[in-house]
Scaffold this active site. Structure first.
Site: not given
Lengths: 377, 75
Positions: A188-189
């Site tokens: 998620r990065n």
């Protein structure tokens, strides 16, 4: 190809030509529930065919398994206001709709139940603290749950759909690429050097890498979806073999349930056809609610999970070794170590600066800085 | 003879084997003979390496391949 979880890849689509939707009571549902419907219909949540009933829910909370003993850790539920469904009874079928996703789905009502929010929060998140985003979501849920099978009639084409593959599609893709063993990386990065090192270390031992960013509702301060996708495209373009890595998104909300969510993430990737799953430090964690390696330890409870977890500790760059290291492989003092701190990288980017190249690839940083809106507000 | 309730059932194993298992699980994370036996049986049951059956008809497969080509996933 690895078998889907529970043995069968679920497909809950029906042909809209065969349905007269005017005949059903309609309910507008929130976007997260409509994403759950898509994930059920496309087999990402196999073996689930719908929203959970009481027996499965209780079994998940107590045993981390469905009633039939299949590992399952995150309850997939749909909630309704009691007044909203006062005319509805078990045995009815209702129509669920959501504007944002264009989801239209039937729900066969098998059970209507009340539930204990505190028990649900404590079991899934190990806390009742409303500062935990997952707990807060539970306490905001409506009073009644409906359990039953769904049948997806339609959904609309959306942004990022060119990256959105279903398990049927990824399974065929892996077959066409002749990949027998595939490692999945959940993210998620945007990727820093530590992420790249983990992915490439894992890839060394298998045939292909499946980069699978989570797209959907995130918390304030997280990177936007556009930034995550563009940064990975850049990394893959310059630093990965095209025949060894693919990226496809997963539309689901982060629950921040730490260890339980790590199992859930692994199950979804098994359904995509992956044989291995990378689990990092504090996987799916938030704040200090979970220990840094709780998400590793929980896998020992599931000898029957059917996907192999690859545990990685946190990495840093050692200036003495002049390479990426972890605490198991480097003898040098911490003063020689540069940590790949996501927080630090975010701060540097927030100031419009390029992080040091031993933390993030220059091409990736430049890609991120091209965006006006880098973070979720 | 097996005793059954809704969630659990009792099975019989030879007493000497049970004793060996009890000795073996001392100091491990297993809290009981039952938890160890459950773990081992789950591991064995899941070791079925049978390949997944083809989920496609030929026509479906071509449709999916076309989409994967259009999206750039396949040459």
């Amino acid at each position: 190809m690895i078998k889907p979880h529970g043995g069968e890849l679920v497909d809950r689509h029906i042909n809209k030509k065969n349905i007269n939707i005017e005949g059903y009571p309609k309910f507008e549902i929130n976007t997260n529930s409509s994403e759950d419907i898509l994930n059920i219909a496309n087999g990402i949540f196999s073996p689930l065919k719908g929203f959970l009933g009481k027996n499965d829910l209780n079994s998940i909370l107590k045993e981390k398994r469905l009633e039939n003993d299949t590992p399952w850790t995150i309850p997939i539920l749909i909630d309704f206001d009691k007044n909203e469904i006062k005319e509805i009874k078990e045995g009815d079928t209702i129509l669920l709709e959501n504007n944002e996703t264009g989801v239209r789905s039937l729900l066969d009502i098998e059970e209507i139940q009340s539930y204990d929010k505190k028990l649900l929060a404590q079991s899934v998140y190990r806390t009742n603290d409303v500062n935990h985003p997952g707990v807060a979501n539970i306490f905001n849920m409506k009073e009644k749950l409906i359990g039953g099978k769904i049948s997806l009639i339609e959904n609309k084409v959306r942004e990022y759909d060119k990256y959105n593959l279903t398990p049927k599609e990824t399974r065929l893709l892996f077959k066409e690429k002749d990949w027998k063993e595939i490692v999945a990386f959940q993210t998620r990065n945007p990727p820093h050097i530590g992420h790249e090192y983990v992915q490439k270390t894992a890839l060394t031992f298998v045939d292909g890498l499946f980069i699978n960013p989570i797209i959907g509702k995130k918390k304030t301060g997280d990177f936007t979806d556009d930034v995550i996708l563009a940064s990975y495209e850049t990394l893959m373009k310059y630093y990965y073999l095209k025949e060894r890595a693919v990226m496809s998104i997963l539309r689901t909300s982060m629950k921040y349930a730490g260890p339980r969510e790590a199992i859930h993430h692994a199950i979804m990737r098994k359904n995509f056809g992956c044989t291995h799953f990378i689990v990092g430090r504090d996987h799916a964690g938030v704040g200090n609610y979970y220990g840094p390696y709780d998400a590793h330890d929980i896998f020992s409870e599931f000898p029957d999970l059917g996907i192999i977890p690859l545990f990685f500790r946190s990495f840093s760059r050692c200036t003495k070794c002049d390479s990426v290291v972890n605490d198991k492989i480097c003898p040098h003092d911490q003063k020689y170590h540069i940590n790949f701190s996501g927080k630090k990288i975010r701060e540097i980017l927030r100031n419009g600066q390029i992080p040091p190249e031993d933390m993030m690839r220059k091409e990736v940083s430049e890609t991120i800085l091209k965006f006006d809106k880098t973070f979720v507000e | 003879m097996e005793k059954e309730n809704k969630n659990y059932t009792t099975i019989s194993i030879p007493t000497p084997l049970a004793k060996k298992i009890k000795d073996r699980i001392k100091g491990t994370g297993f809290t009981s003979l039952s938890s160890y036996v459950t773990y081992v049986l789950r591991e064995i049951i899941s070791s079925d390496k049978e390949e997944d059956e083809e989920a496609f008809t030929k026509e479906d497969e071509e449709k999916v391949k076309d989409r994967l080509r259009a999206l750039g996933y396949l040459e």
